[in-house]
Scaffold this active site. Structure first.
Site, short mmCIF file in Angstrom:
data_model
loop_
_atom_site.label_atom_id
_atom_site.label_comp_id
_atom_site.label_asym_id
_atom_site.label_seq_id
_atom_site.Cartn_x
_atom_site.Cartn_y
_atom_site.Cartn_z
N PHE A 150 -6.63 -2.57 0.86
CA PHE A 150 -5.90 -2.28 2.09
C PHE A 150 -5.37 -3.57 2.70
O PHE A 150 -5.20 -3.67 3.90
CB PHE A 150 -6.81 -1.55 3.09
CG PHE A 150 -7.32 -0.23 2.57
CD1 PHE A 150 -6.50 0.90 2.61
CD2 PHE A 150 -8.57 -0.12 2.00
CE1 PHE A 150 -6.95 2.12 2.11
CE2 PHE A 150 -9.03 1.10 1.50
CZ PHE A 150 -8.21 2.22 1.56
N CYS A 262 4.74 -2.11 -0.42
CA CYS A 262 3.83 -0.96 -0.41
C CYS A 262 4.40 0.28 0.26
O CYS A 262 4.52 1.33 -0.38
CB CYS A 262 2.52 -1.35 0.27
SG CYS A 262 1.55 -2.47 -0.72
N LYS A 265 7.39 2.23 -1.41
CA LYS A 265 6.99 2.72 -2.74
C LYS A 265 5.92 3.81 -2.61
O LYS A 265 6.01 4.87 -3.26
CB LYS A 265 6.45 1.52 -3.54
CG LYS A 265 5.67 1.85 -4.77
CD LYS A 265 5.25 0.58 -5.47
CE LYS A 265 4.00 -0.05 -4.93
NZ LYS A 265 2.73 0.53 -5.27
C1 UDX Z 1 0.69 -2.52 4.08
C2 UDX Z 1 -0.63 -1.95 4.63
O1 UDX Z 1 -0.77 -2.33 6.00
C3 UDX Z 1 -1.80 -2.41 3.80
O2 UDX Z 1 -2.99 -1.80 4.26
C4 UDX Z 1 -1.56 -2.02 2.33
O3 UDX Z 1 -2.60 -2.42 1.52
C5 UDX Z 1 -0.24 -2.61 1.85
O4 UDX Z 1 0.82 -2.18 2.72
P1 UDX Z 1 2.01 -4.84 4.22
O5 UDX Z 1 3.05 -4.21 3.37
O6 UDX Z 1 1.55 -6.21 3.90
O7 UDX Z 1 0.67 -3.94 4.24
O8 UDX Z 1 2.59 -4.86 5.69
P2 UDX Z 1 2.28 -4.27 7.15
O9 UDX Z 1 1.80 -5.36 8.02
O10 UDX Z 1 1.48 -3.06 7.11
O11 UDX Z 1 3.78 -3.92 7.60
C6 UDX Z 1 4.63 -3.10 6.80
C7 UDX Z 1 6.00 -2.97 7.40
O12 UDX Z 1 5.97 -2.17 8.59
C8 UDX Z 1 6.67 -4.28 7.82
O13 UDX Z 1 8.03 -4.23 7.40
C9 UDX Z 1 6.58 -4.30 9.32
O14 UDX Z 1 7.62 -5.03 9.93
C10 UDX Z 1 6.70 -2.81 9.62
N1 UDX Z 1 6.09 -2.42 10.92
C11 UDX Z 1 4.73 -2.54 11.09
C12 UDX Z 1 6.89 -1.89 11.93
O15 UDX Z 1 8.12 -1.78 11.77
N2 UDX Z 1 6.30 -1.50 13.09
C13 UDX Z 1 4.95 -1.59 13.31
O16 UDX Z 1 4.49 -1.19 14.38
C14 UDX Z 1 4.14 -2.13 12.27
#
Ligand code: UDX
Length: 437
Positions: A150, A262, A265
Site C-alpha cells: 500500500f 496505480c 491502472k
Molecule cells: C497510491 C496509493 O495511495 C497506494 O496505497 C498504492 O499502493 C499505490 O497507489 P500513489 O500512486 O503513490 O499511491 O499516489 P497517491 O498519493 O495515492 O496519489 C495518487 C493520485 O491522486 C495523485 O495524482 C494525486 O495528485 C491524486 N490525489 C490524491 C488527488 O487528486 N486528490 C487527493 O485528495 C489525493
C-alpha cells in the site's frame, strides 16, 4: 531470513531495501541489465526519498545484492516476492504475462520449500493461477500467498516500515507463520494491524482500497464541477465533509485529477475484472470518466481566457503526477502539455525533479525553464498542475510581474484567492469561485 524480490521498480526496490534494513538477507532481481548495474553502484533508477540511503546501507553491510539470474533466487531464498509490473492491456485488464513467465521460470528451478509472495497488484484469483503454473513447471513444495503493498510514491519507505496494516492472504498456517516472522520487526516497531485472510480476499483488499481512494477523488471532483456551476467553494465543502469522522479529511482534494502507476491502472483492472465476473461496475466507469474530465476542465479554462490557444504561450508548473516523485505515468500535467501542443500553444514547463524524464517523452516542441518564474516570463497564462511546495511558496506578485497576461489556472488549489484578487490577477482554481482581475 533469505528473501528474493523480483522486479526492481518502485515497489520491488523499496521492498528489497526495507527488508535488508530490517536485517534480512535480500537478493533483488531484474531483467534490466543497466538497472542492475546502476543499483550495484548504489545509484537510483528513480527518485524516492530515503531510498538511496537504505540501498547503500544494504550494499555496505552485504545484506542487499542485485542479480540478473532467477536461478540465484530459486537456490538461495526462503521467500520470494513478486513485484513485477502488471500494466493495463488496451481493454483495461491487467496484463499478467510477466507474472506468468516468472512462475514458469521459477517453477522449473525451485526445489525445497519456498514461499512465493504476490506483492504486485493482481486481480482476484491470480494466486491460484500462479500456484497451478508453478506445479506444471515442476515446483515441489511451494505455497503462494498474497501480501499486497500500500506504499505511496514519495513516502514509500515510511509506508513500508510503518504501514497502517499488513494484509496476509494465505492458505496454510506454515505460510502465514513464515510471513509473520518476516514482518516481525515491522509489526514490533510500528504496532500496525495485521489482517490474515485467504488469498483471494487479500487480492481484493488491494484493488478495492485503490478503487475506493480513486472514487473519493472523483467524488470531490464531481462536487467541484457542481461548485463551479453554482458559485460554491469546494475547499470549504471538503473541509465540512471531512470533519465527519465517518468520511475523513484525506483524499478530498479537488483538482486536475489522479494519475500515477496505480490508480488509473487498478481502477480499470478492477472494472474489467468485475465485468468479467458478471458484476455491474458502472460506479468505477463514472470514476474514470470524471477523472478524464478533470484535465479537460483546466484546458477549458485556458481556452475560455485566451480564446484560441494557437500561438499562445502557456507556462505549465509541475509535470510529475504528484509532488515528491519524478514519476510521469498517467500524469494529468503531461496530458495537459500534450493537449496544449496539439492545439498549437507554445508550452514552457517547469518541474523540480521530473524534467529530465519529461524531455525524453514529450514532443520536441515543448520547452523547459530553469525555475517557475522563468517559465512564466512572457507567458499568456500559467497552469499549476502539481502541488510542489516550491510553487506554494511562490510570491504571486512575482508571478504576476513575470506573466504577459495575469492569468493563473490553478489545477491544485495552491493559492489564496484573496491575495490573487488584491494583485488584480485573473485566478481560476478548481471548484472555487473564480477571481476575474
Ligand atoms: C497510491 C496509493 O495511495 C497506494 O496505497 C498504492 O499502493 C499505490 O497507489 P500513489 O500512486 O503513490 O499511491 O499516489 P497517491 O498519493 O495515492 O496519489 C495518487 C493520485 O491522486 C495523485 O495524482 C494525486 O495528485 C491524486 N490525489 C490524491 C488527488 O487528486 N486528490 C487527493 O485528495 C489525493
Amino acid at each position: 531470513m533469505r528473501i528474493g524480490v523480483v522486479g526492481m521498480g518502485n515497489v520491488g526496490l523499496v521492498t528489497a531495501a526495507c527488508f535488508s534494513h530490517l536485517g534480512h538477507d535480500v537478493l533483488g532481481l531484474d531483467v534490466d541489465v543497466e538497472r542492475i548495474e546502476l543499483l550495484r553502484k548504489g545509484q537510483m533508477p528513480f527518485f524516492e526519498p530515503h531510498l538511496e540511503h537504505l540501498v547503500r546501507e544494504g550494499i555496505d553491510t552485504g545484506r542487499l545484492r542485485f542479480v540478473l539470474e532467477t536461478q540465484a533466487l530459486a537456490d538461495e531464498c526462503e521467500a520470494i516476492f513478486i513485484c513485477v509490473g502488471t500494466p493495463p492491456t488496451p481493454s483495461g485488464e491487467a496484463d499478467l504475462s510477466q507474472i506468468e513467465r516468472l512462475a514458469w521460470n521459477l517453477g522449473s528451478r525451485m526445489d525445497g520449500y519456498t514461499l512465493l509472495v504476490e506483492k504486485s497488484t493482481v486481480p482476484v484469483r491470480t494466486g491460484d493461477r500462479i500456484e497451478k503454473t508453478l506445479r506444471l513447471a515442476g515446483a515441489g513444495d511451494v505455497e503462494v500467498v498474497s501480501n499486497p503493498e500500500f506504499l505511496r510514491e514519495g513516502s514509500a519507505v515510511g509506508d513500508t516500515l510503518s504501514p497502517d496494516r499488513i494484509v496476509i492472504g494465505s492458505g496454510s498456517e506454515r505460510a502465514t507463520k513464515r510471513l509473520l516472522e518476516l514482518y516481525d520487526p515491522v509489526i514490533e516497531r510500528s504496532g500496525c494491524e495485521v489482517i490474515i485472510t485467504d488469498v483471494g480476499t487479500a487480492e481484493l483488499i488491494k484493488h478495492a482500497s485503490n478503487a475506493f481512494l480513486a472514487t473519493k477523488i472523483s467524488f470531490i471532483n464531481s462536487v467541484a464541477e457542481v461548485c463551479e456551476a453554482s458559485g460554491a467553494d469546494v475547499e470549504t465543502v471538503a473541509r465540512g465533509m471531512g470533519m465527519d469522522k465517518r468520511i475523513g479529511r484525506s483524499f478530498l482534494r479537488a483538482g486536475a485529477g489522479y494519475g500515477g502507476s496505480c490508480f488509473p491502472k487498478d481502477v480499470a483492472a478492477f472494472e474489467a475484472l468485475g465485468e468479467e465476473l458478471g458484476c455491474d461496475m458502472s460506479l468505477l466507469r463514472a470514476v474514470q470518466a470524471i477523472n478524464d474530465r478533470a484535465v479537460g476542465r483546466v484546458l477549458d479554462k485556458l481556452r475560455d481566457q485566451l480564446w484560441h490557444l494557437k500561438g499562445k504561450r502557456v507556462a505549465v508548473l509541475g509535470l510529475s503526477f504528484k509532488p515528491g516523485t519524478s514519476d510521469l505515468r498517467e500524469s494529468p500535467a503531461m496530458k495537459l502539455v500534450v493537449n496544449l501542443l496539439d492545439e498549437g500553444a507554445e508550452v514552457v514547463a517547469y518541474d523540480p525533479v521530473a524534467m529530465p524524464s519529461a524531455k525524453e517523452v514529450l514532443p520536441p516542441q515543448a520547452s523547459f525553464a530553469a525555475s517557475p518564474l522563468e517559465a512564466a516570463q512572457g507567458a499568456h497564462a500559467v497552469a499549476v498542475m502539481t502541488e510542489w511546495k516550491e510553487f506554494e511558496e511562490l510570491d504571486l506578485k512575482d508571478l504576476r510581474d513575470a506573466l504577459d497576461l495575469p492569468i493563473i489556472v490553478d489545477g491544485r488549489n495552491l493559492f489564496d484567492p484573496r491575495r490573487a484578487a488584491d494583485l488584480g490577477l485573473t485566478y481560476l482554481p478548481a471548484g472555487r469561485p473564480p477571481v476575474i482581475g
